[in-house]
Motif scaffolding. Structure first.
Motif, short mmCIF file in Angstrom:
data_model
loop_
_atom_site.label_atom_id
_atom_site.label_comp_id
_atom_site.label_asym_id
_atom_site.label_seq_id
_atom_site.Cartn_x
_atom_site.Cartn_y
_atom_site.Cartn_z
N LEU A 33 0.82 -1.21 0.00
CA LEU A 33 0.00 0.00 0.00
C LEU A 33 0.86 1.26 0.00
N SER A 34 2.00 1.21 0.67
CA SER A 34 2.92 2.35 0.69
C SER A 34 3.48 2.60 -0.70
N ALA A 35 3.83 1.53 -1.40
CA ALA A 35 4.35 1.66 -2.76
C ALA A 35 3.28 2.24 -3.70
N ILE A 36 2.04 1.77 -3.54
CA ILE A 36 0.94 2.30 -4.35
C ILE A 36 0.72 3.79 -4.05
N SER A 37 0.78 4.13 -2.77
CA SER A 37 0.62 5.53 -2.36
C SER A 37 1.69 6.41 -2.99
N PHE A 38 2.92 5.90 -3.00
CA PHE A 38 4.03 6.63 -3.63
C PHE A 38 3.77 6.85 -5.12
N LEU A 39 3.31 5.83 -5.80
CA LEU A 39 3.03 5.93 -7.23
C LEU A 39 1.89 6.91 -7.52
N LEU A 40 0.90 6.94 -6.62
CA LEU A 40 -0.23 7.85 -6.81
C LEU A 40 0.19 9.32 -6.70
N MET A 41 1.34 9.57 -6.06
CA MET A 41 1.84 10.94 -5.95
C MET A 41 2.20 11.52 -7.32
N PHE A 42 2.43 10.64 -8.29
CA PHE A 42 2.79 11.10 -9.63
C PHE A 42 1.56 11.48 -10.45
N LEU A 43 0.39 11.01 -10.01
CA LEU A 43 -0.86 11.31 -10.72
C LEU A 43 -1.51 12.51 -10.05
N LYS A 44 -1.19 13.69 -10.51
CA LYS A 44 -1.68 14.90 -9.87
C LYS A 44 -2.01 15.97 -10.90
N PHE A 45 -2.83 16.91 -10.47
CA PHE A 45 -3.22 17.99 -11.37
C PHE A 45 -3.51 19.24 -10.54
N GLY A 49 -2.25 2.90 8.90
CA GLY A 49 -2.46 4.02 8.00
C GLY A 49 -1.36 5.05 8.10
N PHE A 50 -0.95 5.33 9.33
CA PHE A 50 0.13 6.30 9.56
C PHE A 50 1.45 5.80 8.98
N LEU A 51 1.72 4.51 9.12
CA LEU A 51 2.95 3.94 8.57
C LEU A 51 2.99 4.06 7.06
N VAL A 52 1.86 3.87 6.41
CA VAL A 52 1.81 4.01 4.95
C VAL A 52 2.20 5.43 4.54
N ILE A 53 1.71 6.42 5.28
CA ILE A 53 2.06 7.82 5.00
C ILE A 53 3.56 8.04 5.14
N CYS A 54 4.12 7.56 6.24
CA CYS A 54 5.56 7.76 6.51
C CYS A 54 6.42 7.09 5.46
N ILE A 55 6.09 5.85 5.11
CA ILE A 55 6.88 5.11 4.12
C ILE A 55 6.77 5.77 2.75
N LYS A 56 5.56 6.22 2.40
CA LYS A 56 5.35 6.93 1.13
C LYS A 56 6.27 8.14 1.03
N LEU A 57 6.34 8.92 2.09
CA LEU A 57 7.17 10.13 2.07
C LEU A 57 8.66 9.78 2.03
#
Length: 201
Positions: free
Chosen positions: A17-29, A59-67
Motif C-alpha cells: 500500500l505504501s508503494a501504491i501511495s508513492f506511485l499515486l503521488m505522480f498522478l496529480k493535477f 495508515g500512519f505507517l503508509v504515510i511515513c513510508i510513502k514520504l
C-alpha cells in the motif's frame, strides 16, 4: 499502553500500500484557484484503506513510508517543507478517519470518519500553512509572504491578501482533495477489504 504489533501478512500489505501511495503521488493535477506549486493527488487513498483494514497505526505507517520513498527516489524540491506539510495534513486525515471507524466498524462510521477527517484535515492544513509552512518556505527562499499572494491573485480574484489566500485558495484546495479521496476510498474499500483483512489477527 498496548503497542500495535503487525504480523508478516500485515507488514507485506503495508509495504504494498505504501508503494501504491508513492506511485499515486505522480498522478496529480492543479486547481484553477490555487498556487501552481500545489497539485491535487489521491495518495492518501492507500493509507485510508490500511487504516480501515488494519488500524490507525497502519495508515500512519503508509504515510511515513510513502514520504520516505518520495525523498529517496525524487529528493525534495521544497527543502522538505512540502514533505512536512504532507505528513501533517495526511496524518490528520488518515488518523482521524481510522480512529472513528475503529469505534464501530460499519459503513455509517466509515462515512462519518471520512467526513470528520476531511474537515479536520482541511482546517489543520489551513492553520499549519498560515502559521508554519508558508512562512517557513518563504524564509528558506528569502521571499515575502506577499509573493505567494501575488502568485494566486492573478488566477483567483478573491485572494487579496495573505489571509484570503488561506480562506479562498488553501482551504477549498484541501476540501476538494479530501472529497475526491473520500469518494474513491468509499468505492474501493468494500471491494478490496476482504483481501486486506485475510490473515489479520
Amino acid at each position: 499502553m498496548n503497542k500495535k504489533q503487525f504480523n508478516i501478512s500485515e507488514i507485506s500489505k503495508i509495504s504494498i500500500l505504501s508503494a501504491i501511495s508513492f506511485l499515486l503521488m505522480f498522478l496529480k493535477f492543479p486547481l484553477p484557484f490555487s498556487p501552481t506549486f500545489m497539485e491535487i493527488d489521491i495518495a492518501e487513498l492507500p493509507a485510508l484503506i490500511a487504516g480501515f483494514a488494519m488500524g490507525p497505526v497502519a495508515g500512519f505507517l503508509v504515510i511515513c513510508i510513502k514520504l520516505l520513498l518520495s525523498i529517496v527516489v525524487k529528493g525534495s524540491r521544497t527543502f522538505y517543507v512540502g514533505e512536512l506539510s504532507n505528513l501533517i495534513v495526511s496524518a490528520t486525515f488518515v488518523l482521524t478517519t481510522a480512529i472513528i471507524y475503529k469505534k464501530h466498524r460499519n459503513k455509517k462510521f466509515a462515512l462519518l470518519g471520512l467526513l470528520v477527517g476531511s474537515i479536520c484535515m482541511s482546517l489543520v492544513a489551513t492553520i499549519s500553512n498560515y502559521f508554519v509552512i508558508f512562512p517557513l518556505y518563504a524564509k528558506i527562499l528569502k521571499l515575502d509572504l506577499n509573493a505567494f499572494v501575488n502568485m494566486v491573485t492573478k488566477i483567483n480574484p478573491l485572494v487579496k491578501n495573505y489571509f484570503t489566500l488561506m480562506v479562498f485558495s488553501i482551504l477549498p484546495f484541501n476540501l476538494v482533495k479530501t472529497f475526491l479521496t473520500s469518494i474513491v476510498t468509499s468505492i474501493l474499500y468494500k471491494k478490496i477489504s476482504p483481501i486486506l483483512k485475510k490473515n489479520n489477527k
